[in-house]
Design an enzyme around this catalytic site. Structure first.
Site, short mmCIF file in Angstrom:
data_model
loop_
_atom_site.label_atom_id
_atom_site.label_comp_id
_atom_site.label_asym_id
_atom_site.label_seq_id
_atom_site.Cartn_x
_atom_site.Cartn_y
_atom_site.Cartn_z
N GLY A 1 0.74 -1.40 -0.15
CA GLY A 1 -0.01 0.02 0.02
C GLY A 1 0.81 1.27 0.09
O GLY A 1 0.63 2.46 0.76
N SER B 1 1.47 3.24 -2.14
CA SER B 1 1.36 4.61 -3.33
C SER B 1 0.40 5.67 -2.90
O SER B 1 0.11 6.62 -3.47
CB SER B 1 0.65 3.85 -4.84
N TYR C 1 -13.91 -4.13 9.53
CA TYR C 1 -12.66 -3.43 9.69
C TYR C 1 -12.23 -3.68 11.42
O TYR C 1 -10.70 -3.91 11.48
CB TYR C 1 -12.83 -1.75 9.43
#
Length: 357
Positions: free
Chosen positions: A32, A34, A216
């Site tokens: 992750g 970017s 989550y």
């Protein structure tokens, strides 16, 4: 003019030293990388040590290439490579692991940062009720009682949040064991967890949280449990694991919770809260404080039952604090064994044409 034997020897020695330095580069893999926390972490680590070999593990290679170009523009001596990986797709994870094993002899740090919170739904009544209660700071720090998510199945037949936030990373670690387990020079796993990780949202009978509405939170609590189990099983092999909470950070993930204009209305209030609680890091740069701090620590000195938290004062000064996690090693071990069983199942069920079968 010819080169003397002495000059040639000096040149050869210089070349060998340069080659040795290149071999000694610490290799850091970040999933992750970017955007958000991952991108801010890349920038901060290169500021600390631009002699790193930084490997950007990203789903979107177009974004990864743009990030790599920008990082090299400001850190020309760094070595930055990319690998395509989508942790919500197990075939992608296996392919990436094979590619990494062909490229590297070892990985010094793996930041397991990629994650999703899909389709977050805000409980508006709980929000406004909480604004005028004693729990307002806790509510904003942890989002407890505020958010639910609508999860879905992936092509692998797994719950998307579970596969993205924990299981895809677990498979990646398992496949990369040859690069991570070196007792002479330890490697570190550093997970991006959350203050939203709550025991009440996790169940060993439903580790994918297919029957709940807060996947989550469940996935982040499972991350904390897995961290403990990984230390138990891998410390003697030279692999150590830690979990980090970046705090309340405004990223693409959080902007998806509320419309932009509401965030603008809330921002002055949130800035005010910083004087009463340290969790409101707000920016990705501030949120990476604990992740960068761990880069400098001896992994043997860290406590696997501790969560390392990025914190920011009301005046914007960053520091790291700690929190003892609400979990037990027996539950952690049971989750680990469940993940191993699931690993066996998916390896059998995945298409036999793939290279790992």
């Amino acid at each position: 003019m010819g080169v003397s034997a002495a000059e040639e020897a000096v040149g050869s020695e210089h070349f060998r030293r340069r080659l040795g330095c290149a071999k000694m580069r610490k290799v850091v893999l970040i999933t992750g990388a970017s955007s958000g926390i991952g991108l801010a972490l890349c920038k901060r680590l290169l500021t600390v040590d631009d002699g790193l070999h930084l490997c950007l593990a990203c789903r979107n290679m177009g974004k990864a290439k743009a990030v790599r170009a920008a990082l090299l523009a400001s850190h020309s001596s760094a070595q930055i490579t990319m690998v395509q990986v989508d942790v919500s797709n197990l075939q992608s994870v296996f392919r990436a692991a094979e590619e990494l094993k062909q490229r590297f002899q070892r990985l010094d740090y793996v930041y397991l940062n990629a994650g999703i919170m899909p389709n977050p739904q805000l409980n508006v009544r709980a929000l406004f009720s909480g604004l005028f209660s004693r729990k307002v700071i806790h509510m904003f720090s942890t989002a407890e009682g505020l958010l639910t998510q609508a999860d879905r199945l992936t092509a692998d037949g797994l719950q998307e949040v579970f596969e993205t936030n924990i299981f895809g990373h677990f498979i990646l670690i398992r496949e990369l064991e040859p690069l991570l387990c070196h007792s002479d020079n330890p490697s570190q796993l550093i997970w991006t967890s959350s203050r939203n990780a709550r025991k009440s949202n996790f169940s060993l009978e439903d580790i994918q949280h297919s029957k709940g509405q807060e996947p989550y939170s469940s996935s982040k609590y499972a991350t904390d449990l897995l961290n403990v189990a990984l230390n138990r099983h891998y410390n003697q092999q030279g692999l150590y694991s830690s979990v980090v909470c970046p705090g309340t950070v405004l990223t693409n993930m959080t902007y998806g919770i509320l419309p932009p204009f509401i965030w603008k209305l809330l921002l002055p209030f949130i800035w005010l809260l910083r004087f009463f609680a340290n969790a409101f890091t707000l920016t990705p740069y501030n949120g990476t404080e604990a992740l960068v701090w761990l880069f400098h620590q001896k992994p043997e000195s860290l406590n696997p039952l501790t969560k390392y938290m990025s914190a920011t004062t009301g005046l914007g000064n960053n520091y790291v604090t700690t929190q003892k996690m609400d979990l037990d090693e027996d539950t952690a071990e049971k989750l680990y064994q469940s993940l191993l069983e699931l690993e066996k199942h998916v390896k059998v069920s995945l298409p036999k044409a793939d290279p790992w079968s």
